[in-house]
Design a protein around this motif. Structure first.
Motif, short mmCIF file in Angstrom:
data_model
loop_
_atom_site.label_atom_id
_atom_site.label_comp_id
_atom_site.label_asym_id
_atom_site.label_seq_id
_atom_site.Cartn_x
_atom_site.Cartn_y
_atom_site.Cartn_z
N GLU A 177 0.83 -1.20 0.00
CA GLU A 177 0.00 0.00 0.00
C GLU A 177 0.87 1.25 0.00
O GLU A 177 0.61 2.20 -0.74
CB GLU A 177 -0.93 0.00 1.22
N HIS A 178 1.90 1.25 0.85
CA HIS A 178 2.89 2.33 0.88
C HIS A 178 4.07 1.85 1.73
O HIS A 178 3.87 1.39 2.86
CB HIS A 178 2.32 3.61 1.48
N PRO A 179 5.29 1.95 1.22
CA PRO A 179 6.46 1.44 1.94
C PRO A 179 6.63 1.99 3.35
O PRO A 179 7.18 1.32 4.23
CB PRO A 179 7.64 1.86 1.04
N LEU A 180 6.16 3.21 3.61
CA LEU A 180 6.33 3.81 4.93
C LEU A 180 5.43 3.16 5.99
O LEU A 180 5.70 3.28 7.19
CB LEU A 180 6.04 5.31 4.87
N LEU A 181 4.37 2.49 5.56
CA LEU A 181 3.40 1.96 6.52
C LEU A 181 3.95 0.82 7.39
O LEU A 181 3.36 0.49 8.41
CB LEU A 181 2.15 1.48 5.79
N ILE A 182 5.05 0.23 6.98
CA ILE A 182 5.58 -0.88 7.80
C ILE A 182 6.43 -0.38 8.96
O ILE A 182 6.81 -1.17 9.83
CB ILE A 182 6.42 -1.88 6.96
N TRP A 183 6.71 0.93 9.00
CA TRP A 183 7.56 1.46 10.06
C TRP A 183 6.73 1.99 11.21
O TRP A 183 5.67 2.59 11.02
CB TRP A 183 8.46 2.57 9.52
#
Length: 284
Positions: A60-66
């Motif tokens: 969905e968006h790479p930043l969401l896993i952080w």
């Protein structure tokens, strides 16, 4: 002689998830002769769930896993926190999906942080619930069946687990439960108190826990059914429920440090009980 360095093998989140899932199936196979392998089967399965959810968030968006999207590259989001992230990203989760994720968190924490006696049938039942969620979530959000991504040697085990879930689980109060659970919950209603050195401590029914009176609850009220054990408002919790409150010290009963006397409640959790009849699948 030239110095050559082999390229680093970097696996994606989903590829790592498939590896953990395959290892979990291997542990299930070993558990047939060694029940202690069930804890490794659960830990590897939960790790697979965590990685699959993070892969979906990353898609969905790479930043969401952080954990902190403003400081990527440090800590990834927790398994339980991933529920909020998925919903925020517009990914629909049914109540049974969020319960399955929380169940995965519960079992990983219990095995990792507590000295618990693992009862093989209980572990297996909860393993099936988590397995069913992983299989369903993968089918809905990724290409191909989950079984297509595991070694051929473990495919039959995966298929057997699918069949076991269909055969052994019923819909109880709107959620999948092992068919034995309804009887355990009914039997738990007979246990009104716990004892420590002969001193009686009345159990707290669902919805009457002191936690609801805390200011930080901000006026929240309990749902009709306990999200862990399925107890209805004003019923006692089922054996081993993580939401039952310790009647002596408050906090969570499961894993509390009270050295309780022998109780039918503990026997229920260990399947050392007999009961007549069985409630219908809808819990009535």
């Amino acid at each position: 002689m030239e110095n050559s360095t082999a390229p680093a093998l970097r696996m994606s989140l989903i590829e790592n998830a498939y590896d953990s899932f395959a290892e979990s199936l291997s542990d299930v196979e070993r558990a047939k002769g060694d029940h202690s392998r069930w804890k490794f089967a659960v830990l590897n399965l939960v790790h697979a769930v965590e990685l699959v959810l993070k892969q979906k968030l990353s898609d969905e968006h790479p930043l969401l896993i952080w954990q902190d999207v403003d400081r990527p590259g440090r800590n990834t989001v927790s398994l339980e926190r991933s529920i909020d992230r998925l919903i925020a990203a517009g990914i629909s989760l049914e109540d049974e999906d969020t319960r399955a994720i929380r169940l995965a968190v519960k079992w990983r924490n219990n095995i990792t942080h507590y000295e618990v006696d693992l009862i093989a049938p209980e572990v297996r039942e909860n393993y099936l619930l988590i397995f069913e969620f992983l299989d369903k979530f993968h089918e809905e959000h990724f290409e191909g069946s989950l079984s297509e991504h595991i070694p051929e040697t473990h495919v039959q085990t995966a298929m057997d687990l699918v069949e076991s879930f269909k055969r052994e689980f019923i819909t109880f109060r709107g959620r999948p439960m092992h068919r034995r659970w309804a009887r355990k919950l009914v039997a738990a209603q007979r246990v009104h108190s716990l004892y420590l050195d002969g001193v009686e401590y009345p159990r707290l029914r669902w919805g009457r826990e002191h936690v609801w009176e805390q200011d930080w609850m901000d006026g929240k009220i309990p749902s009709r059914y306990c999200r862990d054990c399925g107890a209805e408002l004003d019923e006692y919790h089922g054996p081993g429920c993580v939401l039952e409150e310790c009647p002596r010290q408050g906090g969570q009963l499961f894993g509390c440090e009270c050295d309780w006397d022998a109780s039918e409640l503990w026997a229920l959790d260990a399947d050392e009980w007999e009961t007549e009849g069985e409630p219908s699948a809808d819990g009535e």
